[in-house]
Design a protein around this motif. Structure first.
Motif, PDB file in Angstrom:
ATOM      1  N   CYS A  32       0.651  -1.295   0.019  1.00 50.17           N
ATOM      2  CA  CYS A  32      -0.130  -0.020   0.072  1.00 50.17           C
ATOM      3  C   CYS A  32       0.973   1.387  -0.080  1.00 50.17           C
ATOM      4  N   GLN A  33       1.995   1.295  -0.146  1.00 45.10           N
ATOM      5  CA  GLN A  33       3.000   2.455   0.276  1.00 45.10           C
ATOM      6  C   GLN A  33       2.763   3.690  -0.711  1.00 45.10           C
ATOM      7  N   HIS A  34       2.320   3.316  -2.116  1.00 50.68           N
ATOM      8  CA  HIS A  34       2.174   4.196  -3.164  1.00 50.68           C
ATOM      9  C   HIS A  34       0.567   4.759  -2.951  1.00 50.68           C
ATOM     10  N   LEU A  35      -0.310   3.820  -2.452  1.00 53.99           N
ATOM     11  CA  LEU A  35      -1.706   4.128  -2.348  1.00 53.99           C
ATOM     12  C   LEU A  35      -1.759   5.081  -1.165  1.00 53.99           C
ATOM     13  N   ASP A  36      -0.781   4.900  -0.124  1.00 52.99           N
ATOM     14  CA  ASP A  36      -0.959   5.614   1.018  1.00 52.99           C
ATOM     15  C   ASP A  36      -0.478   7.084   0.843  1.00 52.99           C
ATOM     16  N   GLU A  37       0.590   7.119  -0.099  1.00 54.17           N
ATOM     17  CA  GLU A  37       1.201   8.625  -0.358  1.00 54.17           C
ATOM     18  C   GLU A  37       0.305   9.479  -1.114  1.00 54.17           C
ATOM     19  N   VAL A  38      -0.300   8.871  -2.037  1.00 52.70           N
ATOM     20  CA  VAL A  38      -1.687   9.509  -2.773  1.00 52.70           C
ATOM     21  C   VAL A  38      -2.758   9.874  -1.874  1.00 52.70           C
TER      22      VAL A  38
END
Ligand code: DSN
Length: 445
Positions: free
Chosen positions: A63-69
């Motif tokens: 989820c790291q990129h989802l979280d950043e967005v």
């Protein structure tokens, strides 16, 4: 049809739909069109993933990129709405309203909102039965709220502040929920919020229709005026894909936890991450282009109203300048004998490739009309403004409408002129990629 043929048929229908909207005049007040970047987000792998919970506290890996967005999206939502807290996970406007109901009420509590004939949305409506049929607005049918109506000046098309104050004092609602689906004029949040709060209510606002105008400072500012939380969909006057959002002026942990818990695990499991990415991009577009866009949307609505009057239509609220938003409402009942009512007129205009919707007028039910063939038609200028249209184009649209509705010209003949007119408005404006064909069907295989 075999499986492959079904796939081809569905793809062809989508292409036909794109072609229809590329040649028609789109006037549905709850619709808009998204930029290439937003559409790309909605097609991305984000749409395949799960990320339940709050960003940074997910219960899934990857989820790291989802979280950043999602953090970018929350920060932008706070910034453009002047809010202290944002939850961008509700998946629609109705779900965002349900989040507020769940956070701040219990079943059986009294809530107050605008009635549907007065322009209220079905999600704020009560539970009732009619002729043995089960009918329910979300507030009553799903949350079990005891919905009472905010007194409305039907002819003036505004909340009756004096009567509303009396009603609030008498009913002592747990929730005072402003906002509407036919939203011509701002609601008296400043006047009524303190009355309701003094009696223990939470004051909220459904900004689905006007969120884009609020974000760019062209409508009222509900949070600054006393609403504690605001729910909205993201695709009417906003530039987003279809999604929802809740923002609040209160970042007290107890208050925001109620919203967070109501959203997850209350109203969502996964929250459509592709649309969160699309919303982040849409908010960036609103931040950059919203000021100019919002001003033109309202100018276009007012000028379409004025030209429709000149062409022989009766636009409501003439004495108030017709509208202060993207929406205008036409009373078609004077045309009934010649042209029928809202449904008939909606259908005739559709044959001319002019797309709008029939709409109840606040007084229709007292005159024996109902929502199936009401006395009104509703229009919005969000989408045509994004196509670059200005006041002079409103004059042409009003003229096309007169030819169909009042002159009773063959709509298929008028369609040819509508299509020729539309051919000059194929690009999207108020976005970073303004050279793109707005309605191009994106083929990725
Ligand atoms: N029912 C929609 C509208 O057209 O206003 C909003 O959900």
């Amino acid at each position: 049809m075999n499986g492959k043929e079904i796939v081809q048929k569905v793809r062809q229908k989508m292409k036909d739909h794109h072609e229809l909207f590329a040649r028609a005049i789109p006037l549905i007040a709850s619709e808009n069109i998204t930029s290439k970047e937003v559409r790309e987000a909605t097609l991305s792998d984000f749409s395949h993933r799960y990320a339940e919970g709050w960003p940074g506290e997910r219960v899934y890996a990857g989820c790291q990129h989802l979280d950043e967005v999602e953090f970018i999206c929350m920060d932008l939502a706070k910034e453009v709405f002047g809010a202290k807290f944002a939850d961008v996970r509700p998946i629609s406007g109705v779900v965002a309203n349900l989040v507020l109901y769940s956070a701040f009420t219990n079943p059986g509590d009294i809530s107050m909102s605008i009635s549907i004939p007065a322009g209220g949305h079905i999600s704020t409506g009560p539970l009732h039965t009619s002729k043995g049929n089960y009918m329910g607005g979300t507030a009553g049918a799903v949350r079990g709220l005891n919905v009472k109506y905010i007194p409305f000046d039907r002819k003036g098309l505004v909340i009756d502040v004096e009567k509303a104050e009396e009603a609030i004092k008498e009913l002592k609602p747990k929730l005072l929920h402003f906002g509407a689906s036919v939203f011509l004029f701002p609601h008296p949040v400043k006047q009524l919020a303190p009355v309701a709060k003094d009696l223990g209510a939470t004051v909220t606002y459904d900004a689905a229709h006007v969120s884009g105008l609020i974000a760019c400072g062209h409508f009222q500012d509900p949070l600054a005026e006393g609403a504690e939380a605001m729910a909205f969909s993201t695709h009417k006057t906003m530039f987003g894909p279809q999604h929802g959002c809740v923002v609040s002026s209160n970042d007290d942990e107890e208050f925001t936890n109620k919203i967070k818990r109501a959203t997850f695990p209350g109203m969502t499991s996964n929250h459509h991450l592709h649309n969160v990415a699309g919303l982040a991009i849409a908010l960036a577009e609103i931040k950059e282009f919203g000021k100019e866009y919002g001003a033109q949307v309202i100018k276009n609505a007012q000028s379409l109203a004025k030209y429709l009057e000149t062409e022989g239509f009766t636009v409501v609220a003439k004495d108030k300048g017709y509208t202060k938003s993207h929406t205008l409402l036409v009373d078609v009942s004077p045309l009934q004998e010649k042209s029928g009512l809202g449904k008939d007129i909606e259908e005739a205009l559709e044959k001319a490739d002019i797309i709008l919707n029939r709409n109840l007028l606040p007084w229709d039910m007292f005159e024996g009309r109902n929502y199936l063939n009401p006395g009104g038609i509703r229009m919005g200028t969000s989408e045509i403004t994004r196509l670059g249209m200005k006041e002079s184009e409103m004059k042409e649209i009003a003229n096309f409408m007169r030819r169909v509705v009042i002159d009773r010209e063959d709509p298929t003949k008028v369609a040819k002129d509508v299509n020729a007119f539309r051919s000059a408005y194929q690009k999207l404006h108020y976005c970073f990629s303004s050279n793109e064909d707005a309605y191009k069907f994106i083929e990725i295989y």
